[in-house]
Design a protein around this motif. Structure first.
Motif, PDB file in Angstrom:
ATOM      1  N   GLN A  48      -9.127  -2.121  -7.855  1.00  0.00           N
ATOM      2  CA  GLN A  48      -8.014  -3.438  -8.419  1.00  0.00           C
ATOM      3  C   GLN A  48      -7.442  -3.839  -7.054  1.00  0.00           C
ATOM      4  N   ASN A  49      -7.000  -5.187  -7.508  1.00  0.00           N
ATOM      5  CA  ASN A  49      -6.175  -5.908  -6.080  1.00  0.00           C
ATOM      6  C   ASN A  49      -4.921  -5.683  -6.267  1.00  0.00           C
ATOM      7  N   TYR A 240      -3.235  -0.617  -0.468  1.00  0.00           N
ATOM      8  CA  TYR A 240      -2.906  -2.165  -0.742  1.00  0.00           C
ATOM      9  C   TYR A 240      -4.119  -2.627  -0.369  1.00  0.00           C
ATOM     10  N   SER A 243      -5.109  -8.720   1.827  1.00  0.00           N
ATOM     11  CA  SER A 243      -5.559  -9.792   0.509  1.00  0.00           C
ATOM     12  C   SER A 243      -6.969 -10.433   0.935  1.00  0.00           C
ATOM     13  N   ARG A 249     -11.576 -18.594  -6.952  1.00  0.00           N
ATOM     14  CA  ARG A 249     -11.236 -17.334  -7.803  1.00  0.00           C
ATOM     15  C   ARG A 249     -11.980 -17.458  -9.140  1.00  0.00           C
ATOM     16  N   TYR A 277     -12.769  -7.424  -7.840  1.00  0.00           N
ATOM     17  CA  TYR A 277     -11.486  -6.471  -8.195  1.00  0.00           C
ATOM     18  C   TYR A 277     -11.508  -6.706  -9.831  1.00  0.00           C
TER      19      TYR A 277
END
Length: 330
Positions: A48-49, A240, A243, A249, A277
């Motif tokens: 996951q993001n 985390y 990014s 996307r 993700y």
């Protein structure tokens, strides 16, 4: 033989390091069972993001720890009204995602308390159609770790405020909120049994069901677990991460698989960088898939050629190549 370990800590970083230590380093001739609790934490899935899964302002204001686990699936909230269970077993040459095997003991235990629970969907357990348990698995070299949550007496208002649920999940299932689709177990238990008493009763049930043998960690083992915690689970880079840099996307909720997000950097029709993700499960690390796709033209024939000897289902459980191409090229 199946051994029972109990952490005694409510620190999510320590408890996830303990799971990994048992999985990676303890004798594979035996299986292992654990019950444990975390205080005020969000545990995000490996794929996951993180920033897209949490309400960052609420998490910071309320001092909620955010830690990434080894397994896939979605983010979950833990507090001391929640009980977590873990099974670690050898699973043969391939680690199939068989959630029901590990959920049945919990369903059986709840029946012992007069509560009718069901195993539903990819990885959920429900009471009266409401989710009280989310489950996830991690497989490596014929070893499987299954872990799940039991919302016994958690603060469901915090669950709804701390987690950011994507709109496609809400719309796809006709759901109004996280709060409306989850429940605690405690209201269904006859009599007013505290979380502590239920924890002890569940432990007793599992001891009888599996003829568990207690295992006591040595001081040396505890030191190794703390070192693993400091090296991985206390690190921002793990929990985390940076990014992703991207120009495009793509996102799709895929039946039987889960949510897949693909972040793409495409230059002059050539795929230069890609990151995956989502709350999907898979046995293979998607970084190897990303490397295979780098430099590939963004068209179906070229991508099929690049992936001809790969099984997409090992990266995204229950997904085939044609579905993957649809998401990537839509």
């Amino acid at each position: 033989m199946m051994y029972y370990l109990e952490s005694g800590s409510h620190d999510p970083g320590f408890n996830l390091a303990l799971e990994q230590y048992v999985f990676d380093r303890m004798d594979r001739a035996h299986a292992y069972c654990m019950l444990w609790q975390n205080d005020n934490a969000i545990i995000v899935g490996k794929n996951q993001n993180t920033v897209g899964e949490i309400n960052a302002a609420y998490v910071k204001e309320h001092g909620i720890r955010v830690v990434r686990r080894l397994s896939g699936g979605g983010a979950v909230y833990h507090d001391l009204g929640n009980i977590n269970f873990t099974f670690i077993v050898d699973s043969g040459a391939t680690a199939a995602f068989d959630f029901s095997t590990f959920c049945r003991p919990i369903v059986k235990a709840l029946e012992h308390f007069g509560v009718h629970a069901e195993i539903n969907g990819r990885n959920d357990m429900t009471i009266d159609g409401k989710k009280f348990s989310g489950n996830s698995q991690y497989g490596k070299q014929g070893r499987t770790m299954h872990h799940g949550t039991i919302l016994y007496d958690s603060d469901l208002e915090v669950v709804g405020k701390a987690l950011t649920v994507s709109r496609d999940k809400l719309e796809g299932k006709g759901i109004q909120s996280v709060r409306s689709r989850v429940t605690n177990v405690r209201p269904y238990i006859a009599g007013d049994i505290s979380t502590e008493a239920f924890f002890a009763a569940l432990r007793d049930f599992l001891f009888q069901e599996y003829a568990l043998q207690p295992y006591r960690l040595s001081q040396g083992q505890l030191a190794e677990i703390r070192a693993l915690q400091a090296e991985r689970y206390d690190q921002w880079s793990w929990n985390y991460g940076a990014s992703p840099a991207y120009r495009l996307r793509k996102a799709r909720q895929v039946d039987g698989c889960g949510k897949l997000e693909i972040f793409l950097d495409v230059q002059k029709g050539i795929l230069r960088d890609v990151a995956f993700y989502g709350d999907y499960f898979g046995n293979e690390d998607t970084q190897s898939l990303a490397r295979r796709l780098s430099g590939c033209p963004m068209e179906a024939a070229a991508i099929r050629t690049a992936l001809k000897d790969l099984e997409i289902g090992t990266y995204f459980n229950h997904m085939d190549l044609e579905t993957f191409l649809e998401v990537l090229l839509q």
